[in-house]
Design a protein around this motif. Structure first.
Motif, PDB file in Angstrom:
ATOM      1  N   SER A 245       0.840  -1.197   0.000  1.00  0.00           N
ATOM      2  CA  SER A 245       0.000   0.000   0.000  1.00  0.00           C
ATOM      3  C   SER A 245       0.875   1.246   0.000  1.00  0.00           C
ATOM      4  O   SER A 245       2.087   1.185   0.213  1.00  0.00           O
ATOM      5  CB  SER A 245      -0.898   0.010   1.243  1.00  0.00           C
ATOM      6  N   GLN A 246       0.220   2.388  -0.219  1.00  0.00           N
ATOM      7  CA  GLN A 246       0.934   3.653  -0.206  1.00  0.00           C
ATOM      8  C   GLN A 246       1.521   3.926   1.176  1.00  0.00           C
ATOM      9  O   GLN A 246       2.607   4.505   1.298  1.00  0.00           O
ATOM     10  CB  GLN A 246      -0.014   4.795  -0.600  1.00  0.00           C
ATOM     11  N   VAL A 254      12.864   3.488   0.497  1.00  0.00           N
ATOM     12  CA  VAL A 254      13.568   2.752  -0.551  1.00  0.00           C
ATOM     13  C   VAL A 254      12.581   2.085  -1.505  1.00  0.00           C
ATOM     14  O   VAL A 254      12.853   1.955  -2.710  1.00  0.00           O
ATOM     15  CB  VAL A 254      14.518   1.714   0.081  1.00  0.00           C
ATOM     16  N   LEU A 255      11.412   1.691  -1.010  1.00  0.00           N
ATOM     17  CA  LEU A 255      10.397   1.118  -1.890  1.00  0.00           C
ATOM     18  C   LEU A 255       9.850   2.166  -2.844  1.00  0.00           C
ATOM     19  O   LEU A 255       9.585   1.879  -4.024  1.00  0.00           O
ATOM     20  CB  LEU A 255       9.266   0.514  -1.064  1.00  0.00           C
ATOM     21  N   GLY A 256       9.653   3.387  -2.331  1.00  0.00           N
ATOM     22  CA  GLY A 256       9.192   4.468  -3.199  1.00  0.00           C
ATOM     23  C   GLY A 256      10.202   4.778  -4.295  1.00  0.00           C
ATOM     24  O   GLY A 256       9.826   5.044  -5.449  1.00  0.00           O
ATOM     25  N   GLN A 257      11.492   4.735  -3.959  1.00  0.00           N
ATOM     26  CA  GLN A 257      12.528   4.976  -4.973  1.00  0.00           C
ATOM     27  C   GLN A 257      12.495   3.910  -6.051  1.00  0.00           C
ATOM     28  O   GLN A 257      12.590   4.205  -7.249  1.00  0.00           O
ATOM     29  CB  GLN A 257      13.897   5.008  -4.300  1.00  0.00           C
ATOM     30  N   THR A 270       0.894  -1.023  -9.725  1.00  0.00           N
ATOM     31  CA  THR A 270      -0.362  -0.701  -9.054  1.00  0.00           C
ATOM     32  C   THR A 270      -0.328  -1.204  -7.614  1.00  0.00           C
ATOM     33  O   THR A 270       0.020  -2.369  -7.360  1.00  0.00           O
ATOM     34  CB  THR A 270      -1.548  -1.332  -9.794  1.00  0.00           C
ATOM     35  N   LEU A 271      -0.702  -0.330  -6.684  1.00  0.00           N
ATOM     36  CA  LEU A 271      -0.694  -0.667  -5.265  1.00  0.00           C
ATOM     37  C   LEU A 271      -2.075  -1.100  -4.812  1.00  0.00           C
ATOM     38  O   LEU A 271      -3.087  -0.800  -5.456  1.00  0.00           O
ATOM     39  CB  LEU A 271      -0.224   0.525  -4.430  1.00  0.00           C
ATOM     40  N   ARG A 272      -2.114  -1.782  -3.680  1.00  0.00           N
ATOM     41  CA  ARG A 272      -3.396  -2.115  -3.065  1.00  0.00           C
ATOM     42  C   ARG A 272      -3.819  -0.976  -2.153  1.00  0.00           C
ATOM     43  O   ARG A 272      -3.009  -0.127  -1.764  1.00  0.00           O
ATOM     44  CB  ARG A 272      -3.309  -3.421  -2.289  1.00  0.00           C
TER      45      ARG A 272
END
Length: 472
Positions: A245-246, A254-257, A270-272
């Motif tokens: 998820s966001q 680091v996941l956002g990067q 696509t995120l949940r």
């Protein structure tokens, strides 16, 4: 009766106990409870909601070091949890390149542990692989750096001989593996090993509990045996964005990067909408303020518009505040016993009772309180109150008698023997003085039982506070 034949069967069914729900969490609770109740758990305690530190972690690490897969590995990634600390020490002793993930991936991804030249003493090695030491000795790496791993060592709560692994439930180990797959740090011949206690090993675990994001184990090492698993599942190919998820991305930059890199490359990310239940900590709901209710009922028209009355507003009236003063017989307005007799006094909270006290001596005059607290934290010792006499070379640690348990009822409290065992061979070097006054070698501290002394209330001088505790 037409349904008479069915009645006994229904009665028998009602008497049967309901089967326990089989989930990953049910296996975690079983292992955590078994380690705690059978005296197999080590600091930090309790082991609930952790990768549990177990008795025999040193033996399991030594058995791993005897394997060819460890001897032939040049680059090793080891998780930062306490039970794998002996493995991290062995990697440095054997001059292997050691990578350790940033705890919870909150401020980065990987740290490469690098020791200064000539610093290969046992005390320095243990400090370098501790939580605080990894920040001092670690060189941070990003997901764009080039890394090639020969061996991956993971912590586990439960594992099976089929290769299935259950972690503590937050998904950090699986995410770290997915990030390393993106970096191409995991090669086809890179083996995944875990060190656990024998009681954490199951012959089989339900395959339905595991998905494509779960990392399988190749080798299980316990204090008594080495198990090569059957590897019933495939390794994750990378990060599975539809499971995140966001909110998870905000907690782990680091996941956002990585997601930005993937989206620029035209890949779907696509995120949940929400994290799966039990896999992420939830924010505590805000407590609602209690609204004061009027003493009069609605039938009397208090705060409501009724026939014959002008309704000024629809809000209920505030109750009249009682006066703290009462009139005496002679009519003088003053606060007396008459105004206080009807109001019950709030009972005083009983002061905690000291269960036992530990004295730490041979402390360097240059040692600060925070140095001792850091050493205690690394060994999982949490005294309720510390009485600091560092300028005289000693301090006292007070441990209170346990009160009623609010969580798991079978979690034992700290006792004298476990604290003394955890603090055995503890050494702290001098710090805080002038450069020429600092001690080059850590000083071995003396830890011994002490007669209980009067301690300050925990609210006034908690051992975890930044300010120095009260001194008596």
């Amino acid at each position: 009766m037409q349904n008479g034949d069915e009645t006994p069967a229904a009665t028998e069914t009602a008497k049967k106990p309901l089967p326990e729900e089989v989930t990953k969490q049910s296996f975690r609770q079983k292992i955590w409870r078994h380690l705690e109740t059978n005296g197999l758990a080590m600091f930090p305690r309790p082991v609930y909601n952790r990768i549990p530190n177990f008795k025999g972690a040193l033996e399991a690490a030594a058995k791993l070091a005897e394997l060819d897969v460890f001897k032939n590995a040049n680059t090793v990634k080891v998780n930062p949890d306490k039970p794998q600390e002996p493995v991290r020490v062995l990697c440095l002793e054997k001059h292997k390149t050691l990578y350790v993930p940033v705890p919870r991936l909150q401020s980065g991804f990987l740290n490469r542990i690098v020791l200064p030249e000539g610093e290969a003493k046992p005390g320095t090695l243990r400090k370098a692989v501790s939580r605080n030491g990894m920040e001092s000795f670690g060189q941070p790496l990003t997901i764009e750096d080039s890394v090639s791993l020969d061996l991956v060592v993971m912590g586990s709560v439960a594992v099976s001989k089929e290769g299935y692994r259950i972690g503590k439930g937050k998904g950090y180990g699986d995410l770290e593996f997915g990030l390393m797959m993106h970096m191409k740090a995991i090669k086809p011949n890179t083996l995944v090993v875990t060190t656990v206690h024998d009681c954490q090993v199951f012959d089989t675990l339900p395959a339905a509990l595991f998905g494509p994001h779960d990392v399988p184990i190749d080798i299980i090492v316990t204090p008594t045996q080495v198990i090569e698993t059957q590897r019933m599942s495939q390794r994750p190919v990378g990060i599975l964005w539809h499971l995140l998820s966001q909110r998870r991305l905000e907690m782990m930059p680091v996941l956002g990067q990585l997601r930005d890199i993937e989206m620029l490359a035209g890949r779907s990310c696509t995120l949940r909408e929400e994290d799966s239940a039990g896999e992420e900590e939830r924010a505590r709901p805000r407590r609602q303020r209690r609204r004061t209710r009027s003493h009069k009922s609605h039938s009397e028209g208090e705060g409501n518009t009724t026939e014959g009355e002008d309704g000024k507003n629809n809000k209920p009236r505030r109750p009249r505040r009682r006066s703290t003063k009462s009139l005496s017989k002679d009519g003088e307005g003053r606060e007396g016993k008459e105004g206080r007799e009807g109001k019950p006094k709030r009972p005083r909270r009983p002061r905690p009772v000291i269960d036992f006290t530990v004295k730490i001596s041979n402390i360097s005059p240059n040692t600060r309180v925070r140095d001792i607290k850091s050493a205690l934290f690394e060994r999982g010792v949490k005294p309720h109150v510390m009485i600091w006499k560092g300028f005289r070379g000693f301090c006292y640690l007070h441990f209170f008698k346990p009160g009623p348990q609010k969580g798991e009822g079978d979690i034992p409290a700290a006792n004298m023997d476990s604290v003394l065992a955890a603090l055995a061979q503890m050494s702290v070097g001098g710090s805080g003085g002038a450069p020429d006054e600092r001690e080059e070698k850590p000083r071995l501290l003396t830890v011994e039982p002490a007669p209980p002394r009067h301690a300050a209330a925990p609210a006034a001088a908690p051992a975890a506070a930044e300010a120095p505790p009260a001194v008596h």
